[in-house]
Design a protein around this motif. Structure first.
Motif, mmCIF file in Angstrom:
data_model
loop_
_atom_site.group_PDB
_atom_site.id
_atom_site.type_symbol
_atom_site.label_atom_id
_atom_site.label_comp_id
_atom_site.label_asym_id
_atom_site.label_seq_id
_atom_site.Cartn_x
_atom_site.Cartn_y
_atom_site.Cartn_z
ATOM 1 N N THR A 1 -3.433 5.443 0.458
ATOM 2 C CA THR A 1 -3.772 4.138 -0.134
ATOM 3 C C THR A 1 -4.166 3.149 0.948
ATOM 4 O OG1 THR A 1 -2.166 4.541 -1.900
ATOM 5 C CG2 THR A 1 -2.947 2.288 -1.613
ATOM 6 N N GLU B 1 -7.817 1.285 1.225
ATOM 7 C CA GLU B 1 -7.912 -0.179 1.159
ATOM 8 C C GLU B 1 -8.516 -0.744 2.439
ATOM 9 O OE1 GLU B 1 -7.373 -2.112 -1.359
ATOM 10 O OE2 GLU B 1 -6.610 -0.571 -2.712
ATOM 11 N N TRP C 1 0.823 -1.217 0.000
ATOM 12 C CA TRP C 1 0.000 0.000 0.000
ATOM 13 C C TRP C 1 0.856 1.266 0.000
ATOM 14 C CZ3 TRP C 1 -3.435 -2.328 4.410
ATOM 15 C CH2 TRP C 1 -4.335 -3.252 3.834
#
Length: 457
Positions: A405, A409, A400
């Motif tokens: 990010t 996620e 990630w």
């Protein structure tokens, strides 16, 4: 030809008429040893080459060589090349085998790292030589194996390393808590050819087979393009080598049995279980003498007389459970080796996706579990499962990279706002984060869904 890949016409060509076989048996009958001909032991072993070259035996040998795969030898021919080569050359090869004039090729040297450091030398015969060795093995094994000790477990039909471990555990629970743990120094490299051939000649009357085995033993080694002669040793990598090792070491087994000792042997590793250190010292002296008779030497650094739970056997060791019952566990060295392999698979700089990593785990872990599942320590498997999942969580964080990010996620995976923000704020602290809140999102069920094998399941 006797092989499935060859046409029926070629198959007929390769079956020599009986009178031709009789003539061939008269060729090159050189004497391999001065040992007396013991008819009781050697009875029925004068036509071993013909048995090895039977249609069914060769078909079975080819199948086994294909299953074992393996690298090419000095001629560069692979297992896939073998059927076509046999179709072209088999008539000539068969004549040479029947006449006792077949000459094996050199063995290719390959060095592989040992788990405890250092390098082990393997010898890779050509696929043709492996095929012929396998055909010989299939007729020799039934002759020798029934006479081997019940306490010998290595490289024998219907026997496993697990059998040796369980037998050793039984001896310890009987009160034989001291072990004479013997390791031979470079056994496969130092086998004396004359001693081994003398053992074989006591059971084999077919001098063509004896001559062929000696030529396999003496085939030169090709190391880094340099050809070297070989006057001792049997290469690890040929189908015949394990049987030849058992033939040689059976001498020690029989002497231990004669004296009523409790022991297990797997290949060149021998453990004798006794009730005291003093008894162990007497056994060690006897073993030094027995191995010296075979012109072999004990590795004094790796061998020892010790309490059984301080030593390992075939990747296992033992521990005192409640009630003074000794149980099996995975040896510490075996766990370290396994962890090194998992670290390699789950390394965070490999540039591979989680799916690729999981596929590698699916290849490695089931086999490891099948072998070490014999251990009677379920907590060890649970601890290893937790450690593997933590490494996978750290790998997710590395993938990630940025906090934004990671936040996105994690929220997509159902994480709460607080957990997503906490983890996203520390994305560079992969190992620390992998143990904190991340396990609430990347759960055991999540990894099970990905297909990560479970050791404790």
């Amino acid at each position: 030809m006797v092989l499935a890949e060859v046409s029926p016409q070629m198959s007929k060509q390769l079956e020599l008429p009986m009178e031709r076989q009789g003539e061939a048996r008269q060729v090159n009958r050189s004497v391999e040893t001065n040992a007396a001909d013991d008819e009781d032991e050697r009875s029925g072993t004068s036509d071993l080459v013909e048995r090895a070259l039977s249609r069914s035996n060769l078909q079975s040998a080819l199948k086994r060589v294909k299953e074992n795969k393996g690298s090419a030898g000095v001629d560069g021919k692979t297992v896939e090349d073998l059927p076509a080569y046999l179709r072209e050359k088999w008539l000539e090869i068969r004549e040479q085998l029947l006449a006792g004039t077949f000459q094996p090729s050199q063995v290719k040297q390959q060095m592989i790292p040992k788990s405890g450091g250092g390098m082990r030398q393997l010898g890779i015969p050509t696929v043709l030589d492996r095929f012929i060795q396998q055909a010989l093995l299939q007729v020799l094994q039934p002759i020798f194996d029934p006479g081997f000790s019940e306490h010998s477990h290595g490289f024998r039909p219907d026997r496993r390393a697990h059998d040796a471990v369980i037998e050793a555990q039984g001896y310890i629970n009987q009160g034989r808590r001291w072990v004479v743990d013997v390791d031979l120094e470079k056994f496969f490299d130092l086998v004396n050819h004359d001693v081994l051939m003398g053992k074989l000649a006591k059971r084999i009357a077919d001098t063509r087979v004896l001559g062929l085995i000696r030529r396999f033993l003496q085939a030169g080694i090709l190391a880094n393009g340099v050809a070297m002669e070989r006057h001792m040793g049997t290469p690890q990598g040929g189908p015949l080598s394990p049987l030849l090792a058992n033939v040689l070491l059976d001498h020690v087994d029989k002497e231990l049995e004669k004296r009523g000792h409790s022991f297990v042997r797997y290949a060149d590793d021998c453990n004798v279980y006794v009730r005291s250190r003093r008894a162990g010292e007497r056994v060690m002296q006897m073993l030094r003498r027995l191995y010296a008779e075979l012109k072999l030497k004990i590795n004094e650094e790796k061998s020892a007389i010790d309490l059984a739970w301080n030593r390992k056997i075939l990747g296992f060791s033992f521990w005192n459970a409640p009630g003074r019952v000794v149980k099996r566990r995975i040896a510490a060295k075996a766990i370290d080796t396994m962890k090194d392999r998992i670290r390699q698979i789950t390394r965070r700089n490999g540039g591979r996706s989680i799916k690729q990593v999981v596929r590698d785990l699916q290849v490695y872990l089931p086999g490891w579990k099948q072998y070490f599942g014999l251990a009677e320590t379920p907590g060890t498997f649970q601890t290893l499962d937790e450690w593997i999942r933590r490494r996978l969580r750290a790998l997710h964080l590395k993938h990630w990279k940025r906090g934004t990010t990671a936040y996105r996620e994690l929220r997509a995976l159902g994480a709460t706002e607080r957990i997503a923000l906490t983890v996203a704020a520390n994305t560079r602290r992969w190992w620390r984060n992998s143990k904190l809140d991340l396990h609430r999102v990347l759960t055991n069920k999540y990894f099970a869904k990905l297909g990560v094998p479970q050791l404790a399941a």
